[in-house]
Design a protein around this motif. Sequence first.
Motif, PDB file in Angstrom:
ATOM      1  N   ARG A 167      55.247 112.293  20.753  1.00 43.88           N
ATOM      2  CA  ARG A 167      54.771 112.535  22.123  1.00 43.88           C
ATOM      3  C   ARG A 167      53.879 111.384  22.575  1.00 43.88           C
ATOM      4  NH1 ARG A 167      50.182 114.989  24.337  1.00 43.88           N
ATOM      5  NH2 ARG A 167      49.412 115.441  22.225  1.00 43.88           N
ATOM      6  N   ARG A 168      54.140 110.898  23.787  1.00 47.02           N
ATOM      7  CA  ARG A 168      53.300 109.815  24.298  1.00 47.02           C
ATOM      8  C   ARG A 168      51.930 110.365  24.677  1.00 47.02           C
ATOM      9  NH1 ARG A 168      55.254 106.315  29.353  1.00 47.02           N
ATOM     10  NH2 ARG A 168      54.438 108.134  30.487  1.00 47.02           N
ATOM     11  N   LEU A 169      50.894 109.714  24.172  1.00 39.58           N
ATOM     12  CA  LEU A 169      49.522 110.167  24.390  1.00 39.58           C
ATOM     13  C   LEU A 169      48.891 109.481  25.593  1.00 39.58           C
ATOM     14  CD1 LEU A 169      48.367 110.121  20.655  1.00 39.58           C
ATOM     15  CD2 LEU A 169      49.234 112.061  21.980  1.00 39.58           C
ATOM     16  N   TRP A 170      49.127 108.194  25.740  1.00 38.79           N
ATOM     17  CA  TRP A 170      48.604 107.457  26.901  1.00 38.79           C
ATOM     18  C   TRP A 170      49.330 106.120  27.030  1.00 38.79           C
ATOM     19  CZ3 TRP A 170      46.872 102.731  25.435  1.00 38.79           C
ATOM     20  CH2 TRP A 170      46.290 102.581  24.175  1.00 38.79           C
ATOM     21  N   THR A 171      49.214 105.549  28.201  1.00 34.54           N
ATOM     22  CA  THR A 171      49.737 104.203  28.420  1.00 34.54           C
ATOM     23  C   THR A 171      48.834 103.477  29.398  1.00 34.54           C
ATOM     24  OG1 THR A 171      51.684 102.897  29.054  1.00 34.54           O
ATOM     25  CG2 THR A 171      51.269 104.907  30.295  1.00 34.54           C
ATOM     26  N   GLN A 172      48.658 102.185  29.159  1.00 32.48           N
ATOM     27  CA  GLN A 172      47.870 101.328  30.044  1.00 32.48           C
ATOM     28  C   GLN A 172      48.670 100.060  30.297  1.00 32.48           C
ATOM     29  OE1 GLN A 172      45.059 102.080  31.472  1.00 32.48           O
ATOM     30  NE2 GLN A 172      44.148 103.728  30.259  1.00 32.48           N
ATOM     31  N   GLN A 173      48.655  99.573  31.522  1.00 34.09           N
ATOM     32  CA  GLN A 173      49.386  98.359  31.843  1.00 34.09           C
ATOM     33  C   GLN A 173      48.475  97.391  32.571  1.00 34.09           C
ATOM     34  OE1 GLN A 173      53.150  98.937  33.739  1.00 34.09           O
ATOM     35  NE2 GLN A 173      53.737  96.789  33.577  1.00 34.09           N
ATOM     36  N   ARG A 174      48.618  96.093  32.220  1.00 39.69           N
ATOM     37  CA  ARG A 174      47.788  95.061  32.815  1.00 39.69           C
ATOM     38  C   ARG A 174      48.660  94.062  33.558  1.00 39.69           C
ATOM     39  NH1 ARG A 174      43.012  94.409  29.760  1.00 39.69           N
ATOM     40  NH2 ARG A 174      42.541  92.654  31.118  1.00 39.69           N
ATOM     41  N   PRO A 175      48.212  93.573  34.711  1.00 37.81           N
ATOM     42  CA  PRO A 175      48.934  92.481  35.357  1.00 37.81           C
ATOM     43  C   PRO A 175      48.723  91.198  34.573  1.00 37.81           C
ATOM     44  CG  PRO A 175      46.889  92.929  36.520  1.00 37.81           C
ATOM     45  CD  PRO A 175      47.021  93.996  35.473  1.00 37.81           C
ATOM     46  N   GLY A 176      49.611  90.246  34.748  1.00 40.52           N
ATOM     47  CA  GLY A 176      49.476  88.977  34.040  1.00 40.52           C
ATOM     48  C   GLY A 176      50.508  87.987  34.514  1.00 40.52           C
ATOM     49  N   GLU A 177      50.576  86.872  33.815  1.00 48.34           N
ATOM     50  CA  GLU A 177      51.552  85.856  34.156  1.00 48.34           C
ATOM     51  C   GLU A 177      52.975  86.408  33.977  1.00 48.34           C
ATOM     52  OE1 GLU A 177      50.651  82.937  35.454  1.00 48.34           O
ATOM     53  OE2 GLU A 177      48.609  83.701  35.338  1.00 48.34           O
ATOM     54  N   PRO A 178      53.966  85.876  34.719  1.00 52.44           N
ATOM     55  CA  PRO A 178      55.322  86.445  34.672  1.00 52.44           C
ATOM     56  C   PRO A 178      56.097  86.122  33.403  1.00 52.44           C
ATOM     57  CG  PRO A 178      55.254  84.574  36.162  1.00 52.44           C
ATOM     58  CD  PRO A 178      53.837  84.853  35.772  1.00 52.44           C
ATOM     59  N   LEU A 179      55.592  85.255  32.540  1.00 48.82           N
ATOM     60  CA  LEU A 179      56.276  84.941  31.290  1.00 48.82           C
ATOM     61  C   LEU A 179      55.535  85.544  30.112  1.00 48.82           C
ATOM     62  CD1 LEU A 179      57.283  81.173  31.599  1.00 48.82           C
ATOM     63  CD2 LEU A 179      58.602  83.195  32.175  1.00 48.82           C
ATOM     64  N   VAL A 180      56.300  86.020  29.139  1.00 48.09           N
ATOM     65  CA  VAL A 180      55.734  86.440  27.859  1.00 48.09           C
ATOM     66  C   VAL A 180      56.552  85.802  26.748  1.00 48.09           C
ATOM     67  CG1 VAL A 180      54.792  88.627  28.683  1.00 48.09           C
ATOM     68  CG2 VAL A 180      57.123  88.546  27.803  1.00 48.09           C
ATOM     69  N   LEU A 181      55.953  85.700  25.580  1.00 48.35           N
ATOM     70  CA  LEU A 181      56.637  85.085  24.452  1.00 48.35           C
ATOM     71  C   LEU A 181      57.590  86.066  23.784  1.00 48.35           C
ATOM     72  CD1 LEU A 181      53.838  83.086  22.640  1.00 48.35           C
ATOM     73  CD2 LEU A 181      55.896  82.151  23.668  1.00 48.35           C
ATOM     74  N   ARG A 182      58.712  85.524  23.354  1.00 49.79           N
ATOM     75  CA  ARG A 182      59.656  86.335  22.599  1.00 49.79           C
ATOM     76  C   ARG A 182      59.300  86.239  21.116  1.00 49.79           C
ATOM     77  NH1 ARG A 182      65.101  87.659  24.382  1.00 49.79           N
ATOM     78  NH2 ARG A 182      66.229  88.629  22.672  1.00 49.79           N
ATOM     79  N   GLN A 183      58.079  86.578  20.789  1.00 46.31           N
ATOM     80  CA  GLN A 183      57.624  86.612  19.409  1.00 46.31           C
ATOM     81  C   GLN A 183      56.457  87.570  19.314  1.00 46.31           C
ATOM     82  OE1 GLN A 183      56.356  82.287  19.259  1.00 46.31           O
ATOM     83  NE2 GLN A 183      54.703  83.147  18.026  1.00 46.31           N
ATOM     84  N   ALA A 184      56.037  87.867  18.089  1.00 40.19           N
ATOM     85  CA  ALA A 184      55.016  88.885  17.877  1.00 40.19           C
ATOM     86  C   ALA A 184      53.671  88.454  18.451  1.00 40.19           C
ATOM     87  CB  ALA A 184      54.883  89.180  16.384  1.00 40.19           C
ATOM     88  N   GLY A 185      53.008  89.397  19.121  1.00 41.90           N
ATOM     89  CA  GLY A 185      51.668  89.174  19.639  1.00 41.90           C
ATOM     90  C   GLY A 185      50.628  89.784  18.724  1.00 41.90           C
ATOM     91  N   VAL A 186      49.466  90.074  19.297  1.00 40.76           N
ATOM     92  CA  VAL A 186      48.336  90.601  18.531  1.00 40.76           C
ATOM     93  C   VAL A 186      48.189  92.087  18.805  1.00 40.76           C
ATOM     94  CG1 VAL A 186      45.825  90.519  18.257  1.00 40.76           C
ATOM     95  CG2 VAL A 186      47.130  88.394  18.449  1.00 40.76           C
TER      96      VAL A 186
END
Length: 379
Positions: A167-186
């Motif tokens: 069950r989904r407990l919560w979600t948060q979304q942030r605006p940002g630059e239109p590109l993201v990396l196709r690799q693991a983040g933090v």
Amino acid sequence: MVCRSVLLRSVAAAVLVASVSACSLWGGRAAKPVAAELGPNVAVLGVRQAWTARVGKIELPLELHVNGNVVTLASSDGVVAALDAKTGSDVWRAMLGEPLSTGPGSDGKTAAVVTRANALVALESGREKWRQQLPAQVFTPPLVAGGRVFVLSSDRSVAAYDGATGRRLWTQQRPGEPLVLRQAGVLLALGDTLVVGLSGRMVGMNPNTGVTQWELPLASPRGTNDVERLVELVGRVSRVGDSVCARAFQASVGCVNTARGAVAWTQVASGSEGIHGDDRAVFGTEGNGVVTAWSRVDGSRLWSMDRYKHRKLTAPLLLGRSIVFGDDSGTVHLVSRDDGAPLNRISTDGSGIAAAPAVASDTLVVVSRNGSVYGFRPD
């Protein structure tokens, strides 16, 4: 004109996804520089192969998750395996039969992966517990901690799911630059804080609600177009107590003090792989194959070594007196933590090393792009 291997439009996430690739100014792939010759191997530190195992080919962001003597990993075609690091034998193995976009996260009991169809799948002892459909692509392995599964998606949303039911407990979304990396983040747990990399900022969230507790910049977007302005924190990270150090893609390396909510230092660094270290130093491999050590206290450069220049290196592992990293020829290198002097090197199957090395049960664990898993121990 944009090189297709650099930019890929994700329909599901409605974002552009950047992957690491070398493109010329005319849109073609740039010529690959010739790697430096290694010379003869002088084995100062003895290492022997203890075992081997197999999974499928690996073409996804992978982190070897270690819980006690168990290492959990996955292949691109949907094989998820937990291996006993003492013997290399399966603790359990699941064959999902569908391609994956991330490697697994695991707390030793529950493992979680994300499929290319954007399904979050939780496993226990090799059996599927539940799955949930996600709204966007995922390239960062899920974090399983505190009875929950946390997901960082390519639309820069962070969500928490109940580990028992999905069950989904919560979600948060942030605006940002239109590109993201196709690799693991933090994405990691730090006491009662969820630490997330969002753009060039390290963000501390309440794991129960997703509310931001602190936010610290390691790099800022610069440039005149979306590609130049791309900035993301990449895994792996180095955590010692309240100090967390990370790399911002092709921009910087830095450390933050999470207890004080302050950036300790940042240094300009041009690399795409994560870092590792201890309370004395932080180590990283740069995009051109140079290996660098920084003081964890103030970020001053301790040494830099270019013996592996123009080899594509993994993120490093600090292991005793050695720094361990792999390259795209399938060679594993061990160098001195004091000055980068070579201690030994080990050959695998020649397909390239797929993830930063890990250690479990006194065993160095390495996995190749072809899916060969190796366990090495000191002589």
